[in-house]
Design a protein around this motif. Sequence first.
Motif, PDB file in Angstrom:
ATOM      1  N   SER A   7       0.805  -1.223   0.000  1.00 20.07           N
ATOM      2  CA  SER A   7       0.000   0.000   0.000  1.00 20.07           C
ATOM      3  C   SER A   7       0.834   1.267   0.000  1.00 20.07           C
ATOM      4  O   SER A   7       0.324   2.352  -0.276  1.00 20.07           O
ATOM      5  CB  SER A   7      -0.953   0.012   1.201  1.00 20.07           C
ATOM      6  N   ASN A  13      -7.261  -2.547  -1.982  1.00 20.48           N
ATOM      7  CA  ASN A  13      -8.638  -2.705  -1.494  1.00 20.48           C
ATOM      8  C   ASN A  13      -8.774  -3.970  -0.659  1.00 20.48           C
ATOM      9  O   ASN A  13      -8.287  -5.031  -1.028  1.00 20.48           O
ATOM     10  CB  ASN A  13      -9.618  -2.745  -2.674  1.00 20.48           C
ATOM     11  N   SER A  16     -15.362  -3.967  -0.101  1.00 21.35           N
ATOM     12  CA  SER A  16     -16.278  -2.963  -0.667  1.00 21.35           C
ATOM     13  C   SER A  16     -17.695  -3.371  -0.312  1.00 21.35           C
ATOM     14  O   SER A  16     -18.061  -4.549  -0.445  1.00 21.35           O
ATOM     15  CB  SER A  16     -16.130  -2.877  -2.187  1.00 21.35           C
ATOM     16  N   ASN A  24     -21.292   3.668  -1.956  1.00 26.13           N
ATOM     17  CA  ASN A  24     -20.152   2.757  -1.957  1.00 26.13           C
ATOM     18  C   ASN A  24     -19.203   3.066  -0.801  1.00 26.13           C
ATOM     19  O   ASN A  24     -18.769   4.195  -0.637  1.00 26.13           O
ATOM     20  CB  ASN A  24     -19.385   2.873  -3.277  1.00 26.13           C
ATOM     21  N   GLU A  26     -15.583   1.635   1.033  1.00 28.50           N
ATOM     22  CA  GLU A  26     -14.424   0.781   0.805  1.00 28.50           C
ATOM     23  C   GLU A  26     -13.475   0.830   1.998  1.00 28.50           C
ATOM     24  O   GLU A  26     -13.262   1.883   2.588  1.00 28.50           O
ATOM     25  CB  GLU A  26     -13.662   1.218  -0.456  1.00 28.50           C
ATOM     26  N   THR A  28      -9.558   0.167   2.691  1.00 29.57           N
ATOM     27  CA  THR A  28      -8.362   0.131   1.847  1.00 29.57           C
ATOM     28  C   THR A  28      -7.111   0.317   2.696  1.00 29.57           C
ATOM     29  O   THR A  28      -7.092   1.125   3.627  1.00 29.57           O
ATOM     30  CB  THR A  28      -8.413   1.268   0.796  1.00 29.57           C
ATOM     31  N   ASN A  30      -3.756   2.085   2.668  1.00 34.21           N
ATOM     32  CA  ASN A  30      -3.221   3.232   1.944  1.00 34.21           C
ATOM     33  C   ASN A  30      -2.054   3.807   2.739  1.00 34.21           C
ATOM     34  O   ASN A  30      -2.225   4.242   3.869  1.00 34.21           O
ATOM     35  CB  ASN A  30      -4.311   4.292   1.751  1.00 34.21           C
TER      36      ASN A  30
END
Length: 222
Positions: A7, A13, A16, A24, A26, A28, A30
Amino acid sequence: MVRRLLSYIIPVNVASRKSEWSKNLEITWNNGELVMDSKNTNYSYGSLQRILRKGLQAIGYKSILDMQHILVLGVAGGSVIKTITDEIRFSGKITGVDIDAQVIAMANEFFGLDAIPNLEIVIDDAFEFVLKTKDRYDLIIVDIFQDTAMPNFLFESFFSKRIHFLLRPNGILLFNTMLLDSKDNLRNEEYVSDLDLLGFRTQIIPRVEEHNELIIARKSDA
C-alpha cells in the motif's frame, strides 16, 4: 503483511460494501494505514483522523480528559473515537450517533469499534437524536457527510440552538466542515455569525488538509 507493505506503492482494497446512505464504502490499505473511504472522499482514518486530531489538540487533551460525556454525531469508521480513547486515554462516556448501520458494521469488523467499553453507538438520524436526548455533554463533535455533501440542517439556527442547549456550561462544539466553493465559504461565515449571536466564543482552523475547515465553539459558563 504483504498488502500493507504494497500500500506504500499503490492503495490495496480490502472490502467494498453497498450502503443505503453512503452508497459505496471501501476499506483500503493506503500508505500503510487501514482507512475507510466513500466514492469521493476519506470517511475515517487517514486524512480525516488527522483533521479532527488537530481540532482535539486545539481544545487540549488535558481539558478533554477532565470531561464526563462526549457526543459524536457522525461516527463512520470511528477514527475520532479511536483518537479520544487510544491517544487521549479518555475514560468517560462516549455516545456515537450514525444513521448508517452498514458503516457501523464495517467499523466494528475492521476497526474494532465495538470493543471500546465506554462507547455507546446509536443508529439514528443526528437531527432526531439531538431532539430526543435527555443527556448533557461536555464536548459535541459534528462530522456528518454523505460523500462530500453536508446536510443543510447542520447549518440551520434551530440545530445550533439545540447544540447550545445540550452543552454543559463551558462545553465545546467541534464541527468539521468542507469548503469546495465560494458558496461553502459564505455558508460557514453565516454559520459562525449565528454561533456568535448565541454567545459562543468561536475559533476557526482553516484549510486543514486543503478542503476542510474546523469550527470550535465554546459555550460560556453562564
